[in-house]
Design a protein around this motif. Structure first.
Motif, short mmCIF file in Angstrom:
data_model
loop_
_atom_site.label_atom_id
_atom_site.label_comp_id
_atom_site.label_asym_id
_atom_site.label_seq_id
_atom_site.Cartn_x
_atom_site.Cartn_y
_atom_site.Cartn_z
N MET B 234 16.51 21.37 29.04
CA MET B 234 17.69 21.24 28.20
C MET B 234 18.06 22.65 28.12
O MET B 234 17.16 23.60 28.15
CB MET B 234 17.36 20.61 27.09
N LEU B 235 19.54 22.70 27.98
CA LEU B 235 19.96 24.06 27.74
C LEU B 235 19.91 24.28 26.35
O LEU B 235 20.15 23.61 25.58
CB LEU B 235 21.54 24.00 28.26
N VAL B 236 19.38 25.45 25.88
CA VAL B 236 19.13 25.56 24.56
C VAL B 236 20.33 26.51 23.92
O VAL B 236 20.90 26.20 22.84
CB VAL B 236 17.90 26.39 24.13
N GLU B 237 20.57 27.76 24.74
CA GLU B 237 21.75 28.54 24.44
C GLU B 237 22.29 29.14 25.40
O GLU B 237 21.83 29.38 26.59
CB GLU B 237 21.16 29.73 23.51
N GLU B 238 23.68 29.32 25.28
CA GLU B 238 24.65 30.00 26.25
C GLU B 238 25.39 30.91 25.89
O GLU B 238 25.98 30.59 24.80
CB GLU B 238 25.26 28.89 27.08
N ASN B 239 25.18 32.22 25.98
CA ASN B 239 25.75 33.23 25.20
C ASN B 239 26.10 34.68 26.19
O ASN B 239 25.64 34.71 27.30
CB ASN B 239 24.64 33.54 24.02
N THR B 240 26.79 35.32 25.54
CA THR B 240 26.77 36.83 26.28
C THR B 240 25.52 37.37 26.08
O THR B 240 24.87 37.40 25.08
CB THR B 240 27.88 37.80 25.53
N PRO B 241 25.02 38.28 27.07
CA PRO B 241 23.81 39.28 27.03
C PRO B 241 23.64 39.81 25.60
O PRO B 241 22.54 39.78 25.05
CB PRO B 241 23.93 40.10 28.05
N GLU B 242 24.72 40.69 25.22
CA GLU B 242 24.44 41.55 23.91
C GLU B 242 24.17 40.41 22.56
O GLU B 242 23.39 40.33 22.16
CB GLU B 242 25.95 42.04 23.53
N ALA B 243 24.89 39.36 22.63
CA ALA B 243 24.80 38.28 21.66
C ALA B 243 23.22 37.89 21.79
O ALA B 243 22.52 37.71 20.63
CB ALA B 243 25.93 37.35 21.52
N PHE B 244 23.10 37.35 23.05
CA PHE B 244 21.89 36.61 23.17
C PHE B 244 20.79 37.48 22.66
O PHE B 244 19.55 37.15 22.15
CB PHE B 244 21.61 36.24 24.67
N PHE B 245 20.63 38.84 23.18
CA PHE B 245 19.52 39.55 23.03
C PHE B 245 19.46 40.33 21.67
O PHE B 245 18.38 40.48 21.12
CB PHE B 245 19.17 40.69 24.14
N ASN B 246 20.54 40.35 21.05
CA ASN B 246 20.85 40.99 19.55
C ASN B 246 20.49 39.88 18.57
O ASN B 246 19.83 40.23 17.67
CB ASN B 246 21.72 42.04 19.69
#
Lengths: 468, 261
Positions: B234-246
Motif C-alpha cells: 500500500m501507499l503509506v505517504e506521498e510527499n515532497t522530499p523536504e517534507a518527507f525527510f524532515n
C-alpha cells in the motif's frame, strides 16, 4: 605526510622453468611407491604398444582392407559410375578449401609452418599407405585443389565482405547437387522437384519473416500464384529448352539399393543432422510454449521417442511400414532410415536445447520485452543465440551419437559402413580377418567424430568473445 | 533538440499535473501462490516529474513499477500509459513497452552483443530505423552517459557502473516517454554508485519523466519532485522530499526513516 615509498616496479610472475628431467623426478619418482608405480605402468604400456605395433606391421592381414577399399567407401555402387563418386568428393573438397580460405581471410598467411607440415605429411601418407596408394595421383591432385581453392577463398574473402552467408547457401545447394550425382535420373525432373521444394521453403520462410513483421504478409492467392508461376516457368524452360537444343539430359539412375559404404553413412548422418536440428529446436520451443496444446504435443513427442530404443524405431521403419503400406506408396528405405534417425535424435536434441534455454536468466527476456521486442524477436535475437551457445557441446555430442547410430542401420539391413564391413568379412577368402576390418572402420568413425568435437571446440572459443 | 521543443517541454513541466504520463488506479495484484502483493495502489506520474518510491524490501515497490510496462500482470484496477490502458489480454503490450524505458537492478545487458549493438538493437528492430541512424543516435547517447569509447566492447568487459550506464543508454535509445528505474544502484560497488546517479541526475535535469525505486536518500532529496513510501503493498505517504525527510506525516514513515538514515 607519509607516502608509500619505493613502490616496486611492475614485476613479472616468477618463472619456474623446469627441465624435463627435474619434472620427471618431481612428479614420477618423488617417493618409492610412485617410482614403482611409474616403472610398472611404463612396462605395461610399453608391452601393449609393442603388441599393437607388431600386430599392425606384422600380424595383421591388411589385404581385407586394401583389396576392398572401394567397397568400404561406396558399397555396391556400380563400378562404371565411380567417376560420379570422385566428382562428389572433388566438389566437397573444393568447397571445403574455399571455406577454409574465407574463414581465414584475415590471417596473414593461410599456410603457416604447421599447416604446410600437415599438408606434406598428408601427401606422404597418401603415397605410402596401401589403402590410398592406388589412387595416390588423384588424391594428391585433390589436395592441391584444396590448397588452390583455399588461396582463392582468401583472396575472394578479402575482396567481398559478407561472403559467409553466400557460402552457406553454396553448401546447401551443393547438398542437392551431390544428391543428384549420387542418384542420377532425369535431371529435369530432379531440378523441377527441387525447385518445388525450394519454392515451398522460400514461401514458408517469407511467412515466418512476415510474422516478425519484416516483410509484408502474403495472401494465400499470392502464395499460390507465386509458386505456380515459378514452377511453370521452370517447367517450360527445362522441357522445351532441352527439346529445342536437342540434348539428352540426365545421368544413369543409380538405385538406392546400390548405395553403400562410407558414402551412405555420411549421407545418412549429414541429412539426419541437418534435419534433426530444426525439428529439435521447434520441439524445445514448443515445450516451453505458453499454449497448452503445443506444449502438450511437444512433451508427448519428446517423452514418447525418448522412451523407445532407436533400434526399435529403425526396425519399425524398415520392417513394419512395408507391412502396412501397399507396394508403390512406401517411401524408399533410405528415406525411412533418415526419418527414423531424425525422429529419434530430434527428441534428444530438443532436451539439450531446452537445457540451454533454461540457462538464460529471466532478466534477458524481461530486458528485451521492456525494449518493445515481441516474442519472436526476443527469441531469435536474444535468447536463442545465447542458449544455443551454451548448448553447443551437448548438441554436437548428439550429432556424434547420431553419426555412430547409423551403424544400427547395418543391423536392419542397409549396407552402410558397418553393414558393408560385415558383408566383406563374410567372404570366405577373408575368413578370420575381423580385427583388421573392424579396426579400419573404427579408425574412420574416430576421424569423423574427432573432427566434429574439434570443430565444436573451435566454434565455442570463437564465440567466447564476450568474456575476453 | 530545437528551441521550440525545449520550450514546449518546459511549459509542460512547470504546469505540474497538467498532463499525466502514467495513471494507475487501485491496482491490485496477487502472486500465483495467493500472496496479495499490491493492495489497491493509486499513483499518477506527470510529465517531466521525478518520483522516488521508497519502502522496505517486500513492500511491493518493484512489483508496482513493473506493472507499468506489463512485465507483471495485475488483476484489478487500471493502468494507463500515455492514454493507452494496459489491457489484461496484453494486446497493445509492445506499443506500451516502446514508450516505457526500464533500467534493472541487474543491468540485464545482452552479453552476446557489443555495447553499441545493445543500444541499437531495439531502434533497428522495433522502430525500424536505418542502422546508420540508429548507430549515430546510439553514439550520441553513449557520449551522454560518458562511455563512448567503450562502444565496441562487450558488456562483460565493463565495470558494473559502466554496464548500468549502457543499460540507461539502451533504454533511452527507444526515446521513451517515461523511464522506470528498479533499484539501479543496488547491485553496484559503492564507488560506482555515484557515476550512475550522476547520469540519472542529468537525465532528470533534461526533463525526463522518471519513476525510481531506490534507497539513495541523497538522490531523492536533490532530484525528486515527490517521494512515495510503500509498505505491505500500500501507499503509506506521498510527499515532497523536504517534507518527507524532515517531518513525515505518517508514523510508519518516521519508523522507516529512522532505520535508513
Amino acid at each position: 605526510m607519509t607516502t608509500i615509498s619505493s613502490r616496486p616496479a611492475d614485476t613479472k610472475p616468477p618463472q619456474n622453468q623446469t627441465s624435463p628431467l627435474t619434472w620427471v623426478r618431481k612428479n614420477l619418482f618423488n617417493n618409492i611407491f610412485n617410482s614403482i608405480l611409474t616403472i610398472v605402468l611404463v612396462i605395461i604400456i610399453g608391452l601393449a604398444l609393442r603388441g599393437l605395433v607388431l600386430w599392425i606391421f606384422q600380424g595383421a592381414e591388411w589385404a581385407v582392407v586394401t583389396n576392398n577399399v572401394s567397397l568400404f567407401m561406396t558399397g555396391l555402387y556400380p563400378r562404371d559410375l565411380y567417376w560420379r563418386a570422385w566428382l562428389m568428393l572433388g566438389i566437397v573438397v573444393a568447397l571445403a578449401g574455399f571455406t577454409w580460405g574465407v574463414v581465414g581471410r584475415n590471417l596473414g598467411s593461410l599456410f603457416s609452418r604447421n599447416v604446410l607440415m600437415g599438408l606434406a605429411l598428408a601427401a606422404l601418407l597418401i603415397m605410402l599407405l596401401p589403402i590410398t596408394r592406388p589412387n595416390a595421383p588423384r588424391l594428391i591432385a585433390y589436395e592441391a585443389l584444396t590448397v588452390a581453392m583455399a588461396w582463392l577463398g582468401q583472396q575472394a574473402g578479402r575482396k567481398f565482405s559478407g561472403l559467409g552467408m553466400k557460402l552457406s547457401i553454396g553448401w546447401f545447394a551443393s547438398y542437392f547437387v551431390l544428391l543428384y550425382l549420387l542418384a542420377g535420373g532425369d535431371v529435369r525432373a530432379s531440378v523441377l522437384y527441387f525447385v518445388g521444394m525450394i519454392a515451398v521453403s522460400a514461401i514458408a520462410g517469407w511467412q515466418l519473416a512476415a510474422r516478425v513483421s519484416l516483410l509484408p504478409k502474403l495472401g494465400l492467392f499470392e502464395k499460390i500464384l507465386l509458386f505456380l508461376v515459378g514452377f511453370i516457368a521452370t517447367y517450360l524452360v527445362l522441357w522445351y529448352g532441352s527439346w529445342l537444343l536437342g540434348v539428352e539430359v540426365g545421368l544413369d539412375r543409380a538405385s538406392t539399393s546400390k548405395w553403400g559404404g562410407l558414402m551412405l553413412t555420411l549421407l545418412l548422418a549429414i541429412t539426419g543432422i541437418a534435419l534433426c536440428f530444426p525439428v529439435g529446436l521447434l520441439m524445445a520451443l514448443g515445450r516451453r510454449s505458453q499454449l497448452p496444446i503445443v506444449r502438450g504435443l511437444s512433451i508427448a513427442y519428446i517423452e514418447l521417442i525418448r522412451g523407445v530404443p532407436l533400434i526399435s524405431i529403425l526396425f519399425m521403419g524398415q520392417v513394419m511400414i512395408p507391412l502396412f503400406l501397399p507396394e508403390g506408396t512406401r517411401p524408399d528405405r533410405i528415406v525411412r532410415a533418415i526419418v527414423g534417425l531424425t525422429i529419434f535424435s530430434s527428441a534428444y536434441l530438443a532436451e539439450n536445447v531446452r537445457a540451454g534455454l533454461q540457462s538464460i536468466p529471466r532478466g534477458q527476456t524481461e530486458a528485451a520485452q521492456s525494449l518493445g521486442l515481441n516474442t519472436p524477436l526476443t527469441m531469435s535475437l536474444i535468447v536463442l543465440p545465447q542458449a544455443l551457445k551454451v548448448a553447443i557441446p551437448a548438441i554436437v555430442g548428439q550429432f556424434i551419437s547420431l553419426f555412430q547410430d547409423t551403424t544400427l542401420l547395418g543391423i536392419v539391413g542397409l549396407v552402410e559402413l558397418l553393414g558393408i564391413t560385415q558383408s566383406i568379412l563374410a567372404n570366405p577368402s577373408y575368413l578370420g580377418d575381423y580385427a583388421e576390418g573392424y579396426a579400419f572402420i573404427a579408425a574412420i568413425y574416430w576421424v569423423f567424430c574427432y573432427a566434429m568435437t574439434y570443430g565444436s571446440r573451435r566454434l565455442e572459443t570463437s564465440l567466447n568473445n564476450e568474456l575476453r | 533538440m530545437t528551441q521550440s521543443e525545449t520550450e514546449a517541454q518546459e511549459t509542460l513541466t512547470n504546469a505540474q499535473g497538467v498532463e499525466a504520463v502514467i495513471v494507475s488506479q487501485d491496482v491490485e495484484k496477487w502472486y500465483d501462490n495467493g500472496f496479495h502483493v499490491l493492495k489497491g495502489v493509486s499513483l499518477n506520474i506527470y510529465k517531466g516529474e521525478v518520483v522516488v518510491i521508497m519502502g522496505p524490501s517486500g513492500s511491493g515497490k518493484s512489483t508496482f513499477i513493473r506493472t507499468f510496462n506489463a512485465l507483471e500482470p495485475y488483476q484489478k484496477g487500471k493502468i494507463e500509459i500515455d492514454g493507452i490502458e494496459i489491457a489484461h489480454d496484453l494486446k497493445n503490450i509492445e506499443a506500451i513497452r516502446r514508450e516505457v524505458g526500464m533500467v534493472f537492478q541487474q543491468f540485464n545487458l545482452f552479453p552476446h552483443l557489443t555495447v553499441l549493438q545493445n543500444v541499437t538493437l531495439a531502434p533497428i528492430w522495433v522502430r525500424r530505423w536505418k542502422k546508420s541512424k540508429a548507430e549515430e543516435i546510439a553514439m550520441r547517447l553513449l557520449d551522454r552517459v560518458g562511455i563512448r569509447e567503450q562502444a565496441y566492447k562487450y558488456p562483460g568487459q565493463l565495470s558494473g557502473g559502466q554496464q548500468q550506464r549502457v543499460a540507461i543508454a539502451r533504454s533511452l535509445a527507444m526515446q521513451p516517454k517515461v523511464m522506470l528505474f528498479d533499484e539501479p544502484t543496488s547491485a553496484l560497488d559503492p564507488e560506482m554508485v555515484r557515476e550512475v546517479l550522476d547520469v540519472m541526475r542529468n537525465l532528470a535535469k533534461d526533463g525526463m519523466t522518471m519513476v525510481c525505486v531506490t534507497h539513495e536518500v541523497g538522490f531523492a532529496r536533490e532530484v525528486a519532485d515527490r517521494v512515495v513510501l510503500m509498505d505491505e503493498g500500500m501507499l503509506v505517504e506521498e510527499n515532497t522530499p523536504e517534507a518527507f525527510f524532515n517531518n513525515p506525516k505518517e508514523e510508519r514513515s518516521q519508523k522507516f526513516l529512522s532505520q535508513i538514515l
